[in-house]
Design a protein around this motif. Structure first.
Motif, PDB file in Angstrom:
ATOM      1  N   GLN A 145       0.772  -1.203   0.119  1.00  0.00           N
ATOM      2  CA  GLN A 145      -0.073   0.229   0.086  1.00  0.00           C
ATOM      3  C   GLN A 145       0.763   1.237  -0.046  1.00  0.00           C
ATOM      4  OE1 GLN A 145      -0.877  -0.460   4.750  1.00  0.00           O
ATOM      5  NE2 GLN A 145      -2.502   0.170   3.474  1.00  0.00           N
ATOM      6  N   HIS A 161      -3.366  10.057  -2.636  1.00  0.00           N
ATOM      7  CA  HIS A 161      -3.266   9.518  -1.581  1.00  0.00           C
ATOM      8  C   HIS A 161      -3.490  10.389  -0.403  1.00  0.00           C
ATOM      9  CE1 HIS A 161      -2.440   6.085  -3.845  1.00  0.00           C
ATOM     10  NE2 HIS A 161      -1.476   6.969  -4.370  1.00  0.00           N
ATOM     11  N   HIS A 216       3.149   4.447  -0.858  1.00  0.00           N
ATOM     12  CA  HIS A 216       3.449   5.452  -1.988  1.00  0.00           C
ATOM     13  C   HIS A 216       4.864   5.996  -1.834  1.00  0.00           C
ATOM     14  CE1 HIS A 216      -0.246   4.258  -3.254  1.00  0.00           C
ATOM     15  NE2 HIS A 216      -0.674   4.683  -1.909  1.00  0.00           N
TER      16      HIS A 216
HETATM   17 NI    NI Z   1      -2.941   4.534  -0.999  1.00  0.00          NI
END
Ligand code: NI
Ligand SMILES: [Ca+2]
Ligand SMILES: [Ca+2]
Ligand SMILES: [Ca+2]
Ligand SMILES: [Ca+2]
Ligand SMILES: [Ca+2]
Ligand SMILES: [Ca+2]
Ligand SMILES: [Ca+2]
Ligand SMILES: [Ca+2]
Ligand SMILES: [Ca+2]
Ligand SMILES: [Ca+2]
Ligand SMILES: [Ca+2]
Ligand SMILES: [Ca+2]
Ligand code: NI
Ligand code: NI
Ligand code: NI
Ligand code: NI
Ligand code: NI
Ligand code: NI
Ligand code: NI
Ligand code: NI
Ligand code: NI
Ligand code: NI
Ligand code: NI
Ligand code: NI
Ligand code: NI
Ligand code: NI
Ligand code: NI
Ligand code: NI
Ligand code: NI
Lengths: 330, 330, 330, 330, 330, 330
Positions: free
Chosen positions: A24, D26, A26
């Protein structure tokens, strides 16, 4: 100021921030670390002169790596910058019952192909008091195994103390040599073993009933051996461990306090912080004090992000003596 | 590979980073989650074929939502993109004695107005082994209540297993129907109830002395009912809970281990991870193993940020069997 | 709505994110805080009218500071913007056995040179019910010591309640006055002392066998004194403390619950949150309820990042009464 | 110090950081903004007394919104906190040839249902010199259209100046009224129109050949009208615009410089900064100076992240006069 | 919906945030990209069915890579997860006159050793309209060169169109084959070449006076060749380029507009976005429109962070037709 | 390898991320910088031996400062750690027409009180080829002015080249001395002046009609003077400048190219990068090449965040020769 020489690979460490999983994330937080350099950096932060021997790729990432060691106080003048890639390890920090995960991506690194032929041994060992190696280095390649042996011979020639963190890693040792053939030889030059029962079994390719038996064998067989050090860790979860250590001399032993470690921040490099504390302790303190200092260094490392201890002498001493734990210092 | 069908709303989750409060944050972390899709995503990560039924707004945020489900392994081909807004939930993670706070902003969402009239039921259920729903969906709107019933009838027609997380939410149910009228009907099509005493009371609009009484009533009244599953949680604080679960068959029951959960990372979606583990377990394992697997899935979810479990089969199995807890895996 | 007046320096707080050490950080999180303003902000969040008296530099950083107080609900109309620098404190959050570290860089600040000559006392105290000061302010400079005394006289003239957090700081008091000369005088105008044995010793330059003796002396000597409040804290580590408090009247005392605080988020400002809770409690509740409310405020502050409490009345009340601890509120 | 009253919705603004697209972000950066409050905040930063009229939800996000206005210097004492949701707008910043995108999610907000019945008009307008509204507010709901009219009548009753940013938004106006019926009435109470040709067409439901014709009609028809202001913008790309403005009196006009705006940071709120500058200018300067000051305010806003200008009087004045552009000020 | 097949390596892309250099960064932003998958992802975002052929390591990072492709709309069902490492490229974004730097660390990747023996060609090519490859793949290894040829034969067998981005990279081709031996063969199966003069020289190991001569040779020699496409770029700096393209048929050519690209956000993957636009255009539009669509796709990619275009059909069409450039779309 | 000695204060630099203003930031990016150390660091990155002379506080922030210099390749062995505070400068990066702002908070720093009495001059100057100082240092305090003079005498004694960046700062010089009294003396020991007309006026307290006149005076009056270097900068905006430079010998001059600098990343330290390039150039190149190299170094610094150049020799050489500008280097 004591001078210490350390040898070993330093990798780029890439870890997802906070508690994120590889799937998950980034972004990756960037650190540089490797067992032996971590040991050295702990001591450099305490003002000791630590020179590390390694090789980095001759590119911007390699220069960042040596820059970071230099920031941490390590003498980088003997580090080679040569063709090759940077060894990498991906680290996912565990939390609660979930384990930490390390994905090594170190094959074909600049260091694995480094033969150290152009190192100036007299300059390196000039004024040195101690040499430290680990079982990771000879496991990487034929070149690395030979370089470790060369270092040990150079250290012995000058009569300085040698510590080795035996640290057997079964997923290395892929270059066609039997570990015990190489390790036994390296252990002969070594005065301090950091090792548990499993390390003795694998490094010597022998079976031992228990640590006691392994330890006795070791003191019998290795005549340069002066100390064996063993740490014990109980993992309740990734966030809660308890640890302690024992320092064995041939005829007696010294046990540290047990630390209850809850709210763990970073589990990596805690054994290296311990080893750094041990070398410092054996150079400056009595054995009982040395093992307490080492264990305090290992314990407090669990609170510091990254591979490196980054705690002052005073902080470690206060923890070893039970002062000023968990206060606000103004 | 088993195919699972899930139905339900997926919302944009906005949470202040770390331990910040709503009042002080300057950014929100973005996740997408919803109870039933969370259940499915846990299983998709284990390699099962999970198709989720929902509707998103036909804009960039809706496309990001379906993209994220797809990343998590969910088959998104049946998801509708229609006019409307994205349902949102704001989550402030609790810490210590301070509770977590959820502010729902889901009224008028695309899903709440979704009637599913254009869904191709044969394509959806082709090869399916299981259908899962929760008590949240029929509470959202008349359309959603009817869509749930349609799905259940389609599942029954094909004779596949159905699980329902009864999950009564008193602040929903605003469209003018009595919950028990709708819920009772939906429960008749369901083979596995995930429910506690309060859920039974509200969904059936009856009073029960205790869980025992509710459970007996349920097995008597609902003839398709095969299992009731109940979880028990003690909240010492937002950072420290303990949990366990029991799986009831008509004539016997199976209890899981109790997990002591300290240093909680993310409390949301842990019941969904449990439900995912339960469906997986009932499809592949014996009942006692199934409830242990389910509870391990629910427990380890507390260590993963976001709504979704994101742990491998092996990780859950190891925790269920007590291996490799809190180590560094290299 | 009760009006409260507070006086004191507010500093720029710079702290490495998460668990990072000063040596390794590449950014600082920005907060603004100071003991007395923290006390006031806790109450402003509960809807009280709190006016803070201080001085900031007349530059963009000073304007950001007053803007932040204003966001937190404080009435900033009496704050002066004058030449000088912003006081700074660098905070490294402790973790586990590692202590937090504060590096003060407050010498020569705008506030240290502030004499308050142009303050409009009638406007400030119009409608006020309470004045709060701490032992930090008179320790900063001759000007600050005099300003504190002026405030106390203004408060007395209007017959409002005064609380003082004696809070002796040995590394201040550098302007050539003996602390006890100044403190004794200030204490005479004060109705509520927040103090421990060490504070009494230093502020009065006397030795006391124990708290009991100091307390008795205080009630004898200071005729305006109505309450003494003392908190007790045990630091197992930076991440785990336990705390409780006692409120003493001349003839009786009221003890709070003890809170077990694990997974501490931010240790700073917890005493100030307690003091804010205490003033609120003494204004609205009976003594026993007041000390429970105050201790709940202090306890829950450990979960909030920054210097300021930022918890609602309801949250504090629920914790004081033991409800809704560590739930998810929807 | 002049007092200004502004009326309008303030939304939660959520934007992906940097140049990211909605599909890939995000996290969202959090700001609060709305056209009329942006106008007010620009002036509050220059030391004017600005009171904003609006309603927020009575929850933590609503409190954060009013706290942020307060930080920015706005007098929030008349803001209502009532049941309802927070209006949201999602903003994707454009870059190069790619346009910015706004997704509005404001339906059903607390403000849209706000009737202002409990506002104390005497307190609000006490000492006020100016009232500002925009065409967005009456477009939101019947309640908002009526509230706007009420405000205008209150302003007129007190003889203060009124400016209106006509700002026609075709995707609003969904509550069943014809825009021109409402707008024409509101324009009658207004002394300064900020409007282009399209705004005149839509607000009056008439066709005009060009701006000239619309302007003449307006001065003929609206007898309270004193100034019309029009801005002109050429968008070479999202990163490069050029802008200028003209202030029309009935008989003459004043044109500003043209600004070449490359390397745009944040395009949102630039018209509001201009309007803030205009009101300030008309209150303090001659018309020619006023339009230069306004245009400088609008131009420099392009360099500031968020909805709000946050530039000092001196910065705007220097830009208007061509001094100190793009230096390092020490 | 047209189905497109693409083949090629996808790497982990690690880049310092913003404008930081490798030497100074403390984190890496994570993306996944590779020339041919980038081409496919551009089209997947426009709703086409794109299946990508590649291999990833069978670990968490490999799973994250395929998850990310899936999020971007790519059909990942044919992607293999096999032993090996993840190919990596480190990217330092250039700015102003400073060039971007790429450090490849792709040797020994899972894909480089992938032979595709277990691929189900009938399933892959079922319904496909187009196959796309680039000159990077055959340069990686003997296995990759053979796999490319196999794909081309499978495509030819089914009579579908084939495009190849010749893209000669001199620092690859290390497995002992002459590039022109392999490339000439692959070019024979290809209907559309994306190539400049240098590519023709290297791929064919011949010298050409200019592009004109190379182009004529190509149309003479390769009988399946239908189009040659060439882009022209002038780099004023890393932040400012200008680009245009020409589509050549055997007898005529079509030139695109020239785009002036200032304020470049991300230069990587712009050629891939162009190629995606070209394939889309040749499948749906006339040649002149196709080259305009392709160039608009390539131009607008410069504004999107990461390797992938992530712009809608409408956005590209509007840019191609000169509408809505640099606006705020509400 | 040439050895260079530099002298001067290094401050903690705190800047809001990206384009944020002081008023709105919630974090500060951390760098360390100071004019003379910046000059040295540019050269250290090119492999020269640079030893910097300064003093830091003897606390964790001071240790971080020297660690950062060490990372950047500077020889920190002569740096003193003494009581005192860290000098700070707050930097708000300008953008577009908005200027950058610097708030200095350096009064009372450790360096300002540093007398250098314990420095070992023989060790410092052993093997040195060049000494560099700037007009900032003597302006800080009497101690600093004397230390500068001592260094210059030590340099002269050894006959090495000396450069001085005259850099007059009117807001320093607060310790009671006339600048020209001190500066004139220091200039007598200096071989290379970096100075503009204003610097000559202030440092010599004389008026000059133009640069020409000042330059002639300087060559007449200062017999050790060999070169005068002047840079010219036009600021279109904070994001767009153009710069060039001229190197004057007594009888001739050499002009650099003019660089058009758009999309500026970080304006700070660009003069220092130029000075580093100049010293490098004068040590290794002919005058015309030296001024081109210096100007290229200064120009490319605008693209690097922080105070320090961090560009390789090759990058600067390529820019000086016009190669490889704004490419992707693979
Ligand atoms: Ni994410
Ligand atoms: Ca981490
Ligand atoms: Ca870590
Ligand atoms: Ca969070
Ligand atoms: Ca979370
Ligand atoms: Ca912090
Ligand atoms: Ca904190
Ligand atoms: Ca943004
Ligand atoms: Ca923005
Ligand atoms: Ca960074
Ligand atoms: Ca990028
Ligand atoms: Ca910055
Ligand atoms: Ca910067
Ligand atoms: Ni951590
Ligand atoms: Ni991403
Ligand atoms: Ni923890
Ligand atoms: Ni957390
Ligand atoms: Ni903010
Ligand atoms: Ni925790
Ligand atoms: Ni840094
Ligand atoms: Ni913790
Ligand atoms: Ni924290
Ligand atoms: Ni930009
Ligand atoms: Ni922005
Ligand atoms: Ni960028
Ligand atoms: Ni770092
Ligand atoms: Ni840019
Ligand atoms: Ni920038
Ligand atoms: Ni903040
Ligand atoms: Ni820019």
């Amino acid at each position: 100021m004591k001078k210490i020489i350390t040898l070993g690979e330093v990798m780029l460490r890439l870890s997802p921030p906070g508690n994120q999983r590889f799937f998950q994330t980034h972004s990756y937080d960037v650190e540089f670390g490797g067992s032996e350099a971590n040991v050295g950096a702990a001591m450099a932060y305490w003002g000791m002169h630590v020179a590390h021997l390694t090789a980095f790729p001759d590119n911007e990432i390699g220069w960042a790596a040596s820059g970071q060691l230099r920031k941490n106080g390590i003498d980088t003048q003997f580090i080679a910058h040569i063709p090759g890639r940077m060894g990498i390890y991906f680290l996912e920090n565990g939390a609660m019952q979930r384990s930490s995960q390390v994905i090594y991506d170190r094959a074909g690194s600049a260091f694995a192909g480094f033969d150290g032929k152009e190192l100036n041994w007299d300059a390196i060992f000039d004024g040195a008091s101690w040499f430290h190696w680990s079982g990771i280095t000879p496991a990487l390649s034929k070149e690395c195994a030979e370089l470790t042996l060369t270092c040990l011979k150079q250290a012995k020639k000058r009569g300085i103390m040698v510590s080795g963190d035996l640290n057997y890693r079964s997923n290395l040792w892929k270059f066609g040599k039997e570990p015990h053939e190489i390790m036994t030889k390296l252990m002969e030059y070594t005065n301090v073993f950091i090792a548990g029962t499993r390390d003795f079994k694998q490094c010597l390719n022998e079976d031992f009933k228990n640590f006691e038996q392994a330890r006795e064998m070791a003191f019998d067989r290795f005549e340069n051996l002066k100390y064996i050090v063993k740490t014990d860790r109980v993992s309740h979860s990734s966030s809660h461990n308890s640890i302690s250590a024992v320092l064995y001399e041939k005829k007696k032993s010294h046990s540290s306090k047990t630390y209850e470690l809850t709210h763990i921040v970073d589990r990596v490099g805690t054994g290296d912080a311990f080893a750094g504390g041990l070398i410092y302790g054996l150079l400056h303190l009595k054995p009982k004090e040395a093992i307490e200092f080492a264990m305090a260094a290992g314990a407090i490392k669990h609170s510091v992000p990254g591979d490196i201890l980054l705690c002052s002498l005073q902080e470690v001493q206060e923890l070893a003596s039970g002062e000023a734990v968990g206060k606000i210092k103004r």
